[in-house]
Scaffold this motif. Structure first.
Motif, mmCIF file in Angstrom:
data_model
loop_
_atom_site.group_PDB
_atom_site.id
_atom_site.type_symbol
_atom_site.label_atom_id
_atom_site.label_comp_id
_atom_site.label_asym_id
_atom_site.label_seq_id
_atom_site.Cartn_x
_atom_site.Cartn_y
_atom_site.Cartn_z
ATOM 1 N N ALA A 123 40.480 42.770 24.585
ATOM 2 C CA ALA A 123 40.673 41.170 24.293
ATOM 3 C C ALA A 123 41.476 41.186 25.912
ATOM 4 O O ALA A 123 40.542 39.605 26.713
ATOM 5 C CB ALA A 123 41.435 40.199 23.080
ATOM 6 N N ILE A 124 42.474 41.804 26.516
ATOM 7 C CA ILE A 124 42.763 41.565 27.443
ATOM 8 C C ILE A 124 41.571 41.883 28.984
ATOM 9 O O ILE A 124 41.532 40.751 29.731
ATOM 10 C CB ILE A 124 43.986 42.588 27.843
ATOM 11 C CG1 ILE A 124 45.290 41.603 27.072
ATOM 12 C CG2 ILE A 124 44.799 42.580 28.864
ATOM 13 C CD1 ILE A 124 46.655 42.288 26.851
ATOM 14 N N ASN A 125 41.252 42.654 28.930
ATOM 15 C CA ASN A 125 40.422 43.235 29.939
ATOM 16 C C ASN A 125 39.281 42.077 30.201
ATOM 17 O O ASN A 125 38.125 41.899 31.156
ATOM 18 C CB ASN A 125 39.524 44.662 29.407
ATOM 19 C CG ASN A 125 40.809 45.914 29.388
ATOM 20 O OD1 ASN A 125 41.776 45.176 30.738
ATOM 21 N ND2 ASN A 125 41.049 46.847 28.994
ATOM 22 N N ASP A 126 38.365 42.105 28.581
ATOM 23 C CA ASP A 126 37.934 40.485 28.727
ATOM 24 C C ASP A 126 37.795 39.454 28.928
ATOM 25 O O ASP A 126 37.009 38.597 29.480
ATOM 26 C CB ASP A 126 37.299 40.819 27.255
ATOM 27 C CG ASP A 126 35.701 39.527 26.367
ATOM 28 O OD1 ASP A 126 34.967 40.082 27.690
ATOM 29 O OD2 ASP A 126 36.226 37.897 26.222
ATOM 30 N N MET A 127 39.587 39.094 28.454
ATOM 31 C CA MET A 127 39.762 37.472 29.356
ATOM 32 C C MET A 127 39.456 38.103 31.044
ATOM 33 O O MET A 127 39.070 37.296 31.526
ATOM 34 C CB MET A 127 40.714 37.533 28.831
ATOM 35 C CG MET A 127 41.261 36.147 29.442
ATOM 36 S SD MET A 127 42.716 35.492 29.097
ATOM 37 C CE MET A 127 42.649 33.951 29.342
ATOM 38 N N ILE A 128 40.669 38.997 31.526
ATOM 39 C CA ILE A 128 40.147 39.119 32.657
ATOM 40 C C ILE A 128 39.177 39.220 33.243
ATOM 41 O O ILE A 128 38.989 38.615 34.472
ATOM 42 C CB ILE A 128 40.893 40.696 33.654
ATOM 43 C CG1 ILE A 128 42.585 40.347 32.680
ATOM 44 C CG2 ILE A 128 41.065 41.060 34.846
ATOM 45 C CD1 ILE A 128 43.101 41.176 32.782
ATOM 46 N N GLU A 129 37.491 40.001 33.192
ATOM 47 C CA GLU A 129 36.474 39.507 33.372
ATOM 48 C C GLU A 129 36.568 38.283 33.712
ATOM 49 O O GLU A 129 35.553 38.082 34.412
ATOM 50 C CB GLU A 129 35.784 40.559 32.797
ATOM 51 C CG GLU A 129 35.862 42.344 33.322
ATOM 52 C CD GLU A 129 35.763 42.156 34.925
ATOM 53 O OE1 GLU A 129 35.098 41.883 35.464
ATOM 54 O OE2 GLU A 129 36.753 43.353 35.408
ATOM 55 N N LYS A 130 35.885 37.946 32.798
ATOM 56 C CA LYS A 130 35.874 36.464 32.478
ATOM 57 C C LYS A 130 36.292 35.714 33.670
ATOM 58 O O LYS A 130 35.557 34.786 34.316
ATOM 59 C CB LYS A 130 35.662 35.906 31.237
ATOM 60 C CG LYS A 130 34.965 36.432 30.100
ATOM 61 C CD LYS A 130 34.919 35.844 28.848
ATOM 62 C CE LYS A 130 34.460 36.349 27.519
ATOM 63 N NZ LYS A 130 34.561 36.497 26.048
ATOM 64 N N VAL A 131 37.710 35.449 34.051
ATOM 65 C CA VAL A 131 38.199 34.857 34.583
ATOM 66 C C VAL A 131 37.867 35.449 36.150
ATOM 67 O O VAL A 131 37.756 34.623 37.445
ATOM 68 C CB VAL A 131 39.954 34.844 34.636
ATOM 69 C CG1 VAL A 131 41.220 34.245 35.711
ATOM 70 C CG2 VAL A 131 40.159 34.227 33.078
ATOM 71 N N ARG A 132 37.612 36.389 36.440
ATOM 72 C CA ARG A 132 37.234 36.551 37.429
ATOM 73 C C ARG A 132 36.398 36.354 38.357
ATOM 74 O O ARG A 132 36.151 36.237 38.573
ATOM 75 C CB ARG A 132 37.686 39.053 37.805
ATOM 76 C CG ARG A 132 37.148 39.146 38.687
ATOM 77 C CD ARG A 132 37.272 40.922 38.795
ATOM 78 N NE ARG A 132 38.139 40.981 38.412
ATOM 79 C CZ ARG A 132 39.111 42.224 37.926
ATOM 80 N NH1 ARG A 132 37.830 43.168 37.352
ATOM 81 N NH2 ARG A 132 40.230 42.670 37.695
ATOM 82 N N ALA A 133 34.905 36.039 37.015
ATOM 83 C CA ALA A 133 33.994 36.089 37.053
ATOM 84 C C ALA A 133 33.900 34.354 37.322
ATOM 85 O O ALA A 133 33.272 33.863 38.732
ATOM 86 C CB ALA A 133 32.755 35.939 36.296
ATOM 87 N N LEU A 134 35.071 33.397 36.664
ATOM 88 C CA LEU A 134 35.228 32.381 36.942
ATOM 89 C C LEU A 134 35.965 32.073 39.349
ATOM 90 O O LEU A 134 35.438 30.996 39.405
ATOM 91 C CB LEU A 134 36.497 31.522 36.299
ATOM 92 C CG LEU A 134 35.558 31.163 34.261
ATOM 93 C CD1 LEU A 134 36.639 30.874 34.335
ATOM 94 C CD2 LEU A 134 34.622 30.394 34.852
ATOM 95 N N PHE B 122 38.256 39.932 44.152
ATOM 96 C CA PHE B 122 39.579 39.172 43.484
ATOM 97 C C PHE B 122 39.697 39.286 42.135
ATOM 98 O O PHE B 122 38.902 39.858 41.723
ATOM 99 C CB PHE B 122 39.070 37.363 42.984
ATOM 100 C CG PHE B 122 39.615 36.947 42.626
ATOM 101 C CD1 PHE B 122 40.726 35.958 42.511
ATOM 102 C CD2 PHE B 122 39.398 36.498 40.796
ATOM 103 C CE1 PHE B 122 41.697 35.508 41.290
ATOM 104 C CE2 PHE B 122 40.169 35.265 39.816
ATOM 105 C CZ PHE B 122 40.891 35.246 40.307
ATOM 106 N N GLU B 123 41.382 39.669 42.429
ATOM 107 C CA GLU B 123 42.335 40.346 41.467
ATOM 108 C C GLU B 123 43.395 38.752 40.435
ATOM 109 O O GLU B 123 43.854 38.331 40.651
ATOM 110 C CB GLU B 123 42.581 40.776 40.934
ATOM 111 C CG GLU B 123 42.338 42.151 42.420
ATOM 112 C CD GLU B 123 41.817 43.232 40.728
ATOM 113 O OE1 GLU B 123 41.688 42.110 40.130
ATOM 114 O OE2 GLU B 123 40.742 43.852 41.742
ATOM 115 N N PRO B 124 42.559 38.450 39.401
ATOM 116 C CA PRO B 124 42.785 37.403 38.804
ATOM 117 C C PRO B 124 45.001 37.674 38.269
ATOM 118 O O PRO B 124 44.623 38.524 37.756
ATOM 119 C CB PRO B 124 41.920 37.156 37.600
ATOM 120 C CG PRO B 124 41.708 38.230 37.319
ATOM 121 C CD PRO B 124 41.570 38.576 38.544
ATOM 122 N N LYS B 125 45.487 36.735 38.258
ATOM 123 C CA LYS B 125 47.202 36.560 37.609
ATOM 124 C C LYS B 125 47.015 35.866 35.987
ATOM 125 O O LYS B 125 46.251 34.255 36.272
ATOM 126 C CB LYS B 125 47.461 35.396 38.151
ATOM 127 C CG LYS B 125 48.165 36.744 39.739
ATOM 128 C CD LYS B 125 48.697 35.811 40.374
ATOM 129 C CE LYS B 125 48.572 35.638 42.159
ATOM 130 N NZ LYS B 125 48.517 34.189 42.365
#
Length: 164
Positions: free
Chosen positions: A119-130, A5-8
């Motif tokens: 911060a951007i990479n961290d958010m992408i990882e957290k949203v990817r986990a969701l 999954f690649e989050p937007k």
């Protein structure tokens, strides 16, 4: 085709600090994942919560609001307004049954390109986990949409600091 999954992510970036931080990251060749779509705004205080909800409605899986550090706003106190709106928005998302971690408030000065990229990479990882939001496909029509929209407009008017 990949099963990952690649989050937007939609990011609203303050013109004076965080947008320049993103520019600094780019000119310094600091990489961050390409999942983010940046929208430059004059101030993080200009980001209305309805902008965030519209981004979710149009398919975003996460939204970042980035601005100047508190006390360093070019419009004096507007990032405090962004902070209040951010907490109100998290409360609203939680009451709607959404994960509140899909929205993030980030402070970044113009000299903090590396920190913004992290911060951007961290958010992408957290949203990817969701996982994907799929907000529009999860819409459950119960016949009370008009009533809910009228109530939302009333709550929004009550929450505005400055009358429209």
């Amino acid at each position: 085709m990949s099963d990952t999954f690649e989050p937007k992510i939609v990011a609203f970036l303050c013109n004076w600090c965080s947008y320049r931080a993103a520019d600094l990251a780019g000119t310094s060749r600091i990489k961050y994942e390409p999942n983010v779509r940046m929208i430059r705004v004059m101030c993080s205080g200009r980001v209305d919560p309805t902008f965030v909800l519209k981004a979710f409605a149009l398919g975003a899986d996460g939204v970042m609001i980035a601005g100047c550090h508190p006390g360093e706003c070019h419009y004096l106190e507007q990032n405090y307004k962004a902070m209040r709106r951010y907490h109100l928005l998290r409360h609203t998302l939680r009451s709607m049954g959404m994960e509140e971690n899909r929205v993030r408030l980030q402070w970044a000065s113009a000299a903090e390109g590396a920190q913004l990229a992290v911060a951007i990479n961290d958010m992408i990882e957290k949203v990817r986990a969701l996982g994907p939001l799929n907000w529009s496909s999860n819409w459950n029509e119960n016949g009370h949409r008009l009533e809910a929209l009228e109530k939302m407009a009333q709550e929004h008017a009550e929450a505005m600091e400055v009358p429209a």
